[in-house]
Every structure is written in structure tokens, then in C-alpha cells.
Design a protein around this motif. Sequence first.
Motif, PDB file in Angstrom:
ATOM      1  N   LEU A  61      15.376 -32.354  -4.946  1.00  0.00           N
ATOM      2  CA  LEU A  61      17.124 -32.234  -5.109  1.00  0.00           C
ATOM      3  C   LEU A  61      17.642 -33.012  -4.003  1.00  0.00           C
ATOM      4  O   LEU A  61      17.896 -32.815  -2.767  1.00  0.00           O
ATOM      5  CB  LEU A  61      17.123 -31.090  -5.850  1.00  0.00           C
ATOM      6  N   ASN A  62      19.248 -33.422  -5.102  1.00  0.00           N
ATOM      7  CA  ASN A  62      19.750 -34.130  -3.350  1.00  0.00           C
ATOM      8  C   ASN A  62      21.090 -32.343  -3.130  1.00  0.00           C
ATOM      9  O   ASN A  62      20.815 -32.126  -3.994  1.00  0.00           O
ATOM     10  CB  ASN A  62      21.365 -35.283  -4.257  1.00  0.00           C
ATOM     11  N   MET A  63      21.470 -32.232  -2.011  1.00  0.00           N
ATOM     12  CA  MET A  63      22.326 -31.289  -2.413  1.00  0.00           C
ATOM     13  C   MET A  63      23.704 -31.090  -3.269  1.00  0.00           C
ATOM     14  O   MET A  63      24.193 -29.746  -3.494  1.00  0.00           O
ATOM     15  CB  MET A  63      23.487 -31.281  -1.044  1.00  0.00           C
ATOM     16  N   ASP A  64      23.936 -31.676  -3.574  1.00  0.00           N
ATOM     17  CA  ASP A  64      25.022 -31.896  -5.338  1.00  0.00           C
ATOM     18  C   ASP A  64      24.146 -31.645  -6.615  1.00  0.00           C
ATOM     19  O   ASP A  64      24.321 -31.606  -7.264  1.00  0.00           O
ATOM     20  CB  ASP A  64      25.807 -33.077  -5.246  1.00  0.00           C
ATOM     21  N   ASP A  65      22.502 -31.590  -6.239  1.00  0.00           N
ATOM     22  CA  ASP A  65      22.294 -30.567  -7.789  1.00  0.00           C
ATOM     23  C   ASP A  65      21.215 -32.075  -7.788  1.00  0.00           C
ATOM     24  O   ASP A  65      20.560 -32.094  -9.161  1.00  0.00           O
ATOM     25  CB  ASP A  65      22.515 -30.124  -8.916  1.00  0.00           C
ATOM     26  N   SER A  66      22.103 -33.418  -7.779  1.00  0.00           N
ATOM     27  CA  SER A  66      21.762 -34.633  -8.262  1.00  0.00           C
ATOM     28  C   SER A  66      19.967 -35.061  -8.320  1.00  0.00           C
ATOM     29  O   SER A  66      19.709 -34.616  -7.200  1.00  0.00           O
ATOM     30  CB  SER A  66      22.172 -35.627  -8.260  1.00  0.00           C
ATOM     31  N   VAL A  67      18.950 -35.557  -9.170  1.00  0.00           N
ATOM     32  CA  VAL A  67      17.744 -36.020  -8.935  1.00  0.00           C
ATOM     33  C   VAL A  67      18.183 -37.710  -7.880  1.00  0.00           C
ATOM     34  O   VAL A  67      18.415 -38.865  -8.766  1.00  0.00           O
ATOM     35  CB  VAL A  67      16.998 -36.224 -10.059  1.00  0.00           C
ATOM     36  N   LYS A  72      12.887 -38.832  -8.197  1.00  0.00           N
ATOM     37  CA  LYS A  72      12.299 -38.928  -9.318  1.00  0.00           C
ATOM     38  C   LYS A  72      10.735 -39.669  -8.467  1.00  0.00           C
ATOM     39  O   LYS A  72      10.203 -39.520  -9.575  1.00  0.00           O
ATOM     40  CB  LYS A  72      13.424 -40.940  -9.604  1.00  0.00           C
ATOM     41  N   GLN A  73      10.541 -40.320  -7.405  1.00  0.00           N
ATOM     42  CA  GLN A  73       9.505 -40.620  -6.897  1.00  0.00           C
ATOM     43  C   GLN A  73       8.345 -39.264  -7.039  1.00  0.00           C
ATOM     44  O   GLN A  73       7.228 -39.361  -7.520  1.00  0.00           O
ATOM     45  CB  GLN A  73       9.012 -41.486  -6.081  1.00  0.00           C
ATOM     46  N   THR A  74       8.970 -38.665  -6.425  1.00  0.00           N
ATOM     47  CA  THR A  74       7.829 -36.751  -7.252  1.00  0.00           C
ATOM     48  C   THR A  74       7.418 -36.435  -7.802  1.00  0.00           C
ATOM     49  O   THR A  74       6.537 -36.432  -8.840  1.00  0.00           O
ATOM     50  CB  THR A  74       8.897 -36.031  -5.788  1.00  0.00           C
ATOM     51  N   ILE A  75       8.164 -36.698  -9.576  1.00  0.00           N
ATOM     52  CA  ILE A  75       8.390 -36.697 -10.310  1.00  0.00           C
ATOM     53  C   ILE A  75       7.272 -37.167 -11.023  1.00  0.00           C
ATOM     54  O   ILE A  75       6.024 -36.683 -11.482  1.00  0.00           O
ATOM     55  CB  ILE A  75       9.304 -36.586 -11.040  1.00  0.00           C
ATOM     56  N   ARG A  95      14.789 -27.923  -1.645  1.00  0.00           N
ATOM     57  CA  ARG A  95      15.751 -28.651  -0.519  1.00  0.00           C
ATOM     58  C   ARG A  95      15.884 -27.767   0.932  1.00  0.00           C
ATOM     59  O   ARG A  95      16.158 -28.473   1.905  1.00  0.00           O
ATOM     60  CB  ARG A  95      17.079 -28.638  -0.954  1.00  0.00           C
ATOM     61  N   LEU A  96      15.829 -26.048   1.071  1.00  0.00           N
ATOM     62  CA  LEU A  96      15.746 -25.795   2.583  1.00  0.00           C
ATOM     63  C   LEU A  96      14.158 -25.225   2.759  1.00  0.00           C
ATOM     64  O   LEU A  96      14.180 -24.898   3.841  1.00  0.00           O
ATOM     65  CB  LEU A  96      16.800 -24.455   2.061  1.00  0.00           C
ATOM     66  N   SER A  97      13.680 -25.163   1.881  1.00  0.00           N
ATOM     67  CA  SER A  97      11.796 -24.864   2.174  1.00  0.00           C
ATOM     68  C   SER A  97      11.719 -25.274   3.786  1.00  0.00           C
ATOM     69  O   SER A  97      11.112 -24.492   5.035  1.00  0.00           O
ATOM     70  CB  SER A  97      10.785 -25.527   1.568  1.00  0.00           C
ATOM     71  N   GLY A 143      11.604 -22.869 -12.168  1.00  0.00           N
ATOM     72  CA  GLY A 143      10.623 -24.150 -12.383  1.00  0.00           C
ATOM     73  C   GLY A 143      12.231 -24.796 -12.835  1.00  0.00           C
ATOM     74  O   GLY A 143      13.240 -24.076 -13.781  1.00  0.00           O
ATOM     75  N   ILE A 144      12.095 -26.418 -12.422  1.00  0.00           N
ATOM     76  CA  ILE A 144      13.504 -27.415 -12.881  1.00  0.00           C
ATOM     77  C   ILE A 144      12.713 -27.749 -13.588  1.00  0.00           C
ATOM     78  O   ILE A 144      12.084 -28.454 -14.431  1.00  0.00           O
ATOM     79  CB  ILE A 144      13.857 -28.002 -11.626  1.00  0.00           C
ATOM     80  N   ASP A 145      13.050 -28.338 -15.104  1.00  0.00           N
ATOM     81  CA  ASP A 145      13.180 -28.912 -16.071  1.00  0.00           C
ATOM     82  C   ASP A 145      12.891 -30.457 -15.596  1.00  0.00           C
ATOM     83  O   ASP A 145      14.585 -30.408 -15.522  1.00  0.00           O
ATOM     84  CB  ASP A 145      14.198 -28.021 -17.301  1.00  0.00           C
ATOM     85  N   VAL A 146      12.522 -31.226 -16.395  1.00  0.00           N
ATOM     86  CA  VAL A 146      12.822 -32.605 -15.449  1.00  0.00           C
ATOM     87  C   VAL A 146      11.860 -33.472 -16.907  1.00  0.00           C
ATOM     88  O   VAL A 146      13.007 -34.674 -17.052  1.00  0.00           O
ATOM     89  CB  VAL A 146      11.641 -32.569 -14.588  1.00  0.00           C
ATOM     90  N   GLY A 147      12.540 -32.966 -18.169  1.00  0.00           N
ATOM     91  CA  GLY A 147      11.806 -33.918 -19.422  1.00  0.00           C
ATOM     92  C   GLY A 147      10.274 -33.844 -19.595  1.00  0.00           C
ATOM     93  O   GLY A 147      10.035 -34.283 -17.605  1.00  0.00           O
TER      94      GLY A 147
END
Length: 150
Positions: A61-67, A72-75, A95-97, A143-147
Motif C-alpha cells: 500500500l501507499n503510505m497514505d493507505d491508498s492502493v 493493484k498488480q499484486t492483488i 509497507r514496513l516489512s 487481513g485487508i479487504d480488497v473486494g
Amino acid sequence: MRTLAIDLGTRRVGIALSDEGGRFATALDVLTITTPSQAADEVLAIINRESPTRLVVGLPLNMDDSVGPAAKQTIAWAKDLSRRAGLPVVFIDERLSSFEAEQHLNDRKRGGERMTRQMKKERLDAIAAASFLQAFLDGRLGGIDVGGDR
């Protein structure tokens, strides 16, 4: 529940695996890739060999929590892998891993472990995958809901 964690990059893919009880994460491998389809084929071979029951994929994710485009490619890649493997996928904020993994390797080097830059580079992505997998197993990362399904 055995879980396979994937830190997908454009050149390298970090792989980590939990134990059968789903309590401990271990860095498994770093794959050097040239294309996303090559990455999927190599990860599928690991899935067939290790028999996990679910996948955890790091989402950049971007640092501002946006996708952004990378997320999108990873999803899309992970959903295709999930379908091909017949396994559920959970997306995790990664992001910080890589930063945490680098700090871990620096600590090991300061502790006396001999490590070249190349060795560090080869281990970093697998350690990053193990880091976010352990945080997920411990309940520190959800987990993050990506739809969509899976």
C-alpha cells in the motif's frame, strides 16, 4: 493451519512458511524472477511441495493507505494464484516489512554474523515475508479487504 507467505517484488519473491500448528513463521526462500507468470509457476511448485492451507500475500500500500499500481498488480496476481492453487488468500499490509527485515539483518551482523551485501540481498525478501507472516499469526496484523472473492 500451515500458511505460505509471499512478498512479491518485480525481481525477487520472498517466501516464508508457518509450522503445522500455525504458530511460527520461518523464512523459506527467495525466488529470482523475470516475469509475474514465472513467479506464479515457481510459487505453485512450492505450494505443491509444502501443502499449505492458505496464502498470505504482502500488499504494498501507499503510505497514505491508498492502493497504487503496485498494490493493484499484486492483488490481481495473488487472486490468480489463489484460483490456480485452490487456496484462500489473505492480504496483509507489508509497507514496513522490508525495513524491519533489514533492521533484523543489521542486528545479526552487529552480533558477529558474517554477511556480505549479496547475502543480505538474497535473504531480505524471505525475512520480510516471515516478518509479516509472524505478525499475522500473532494477531498483530489483520487481513485487508480488497473486494471480490478470496
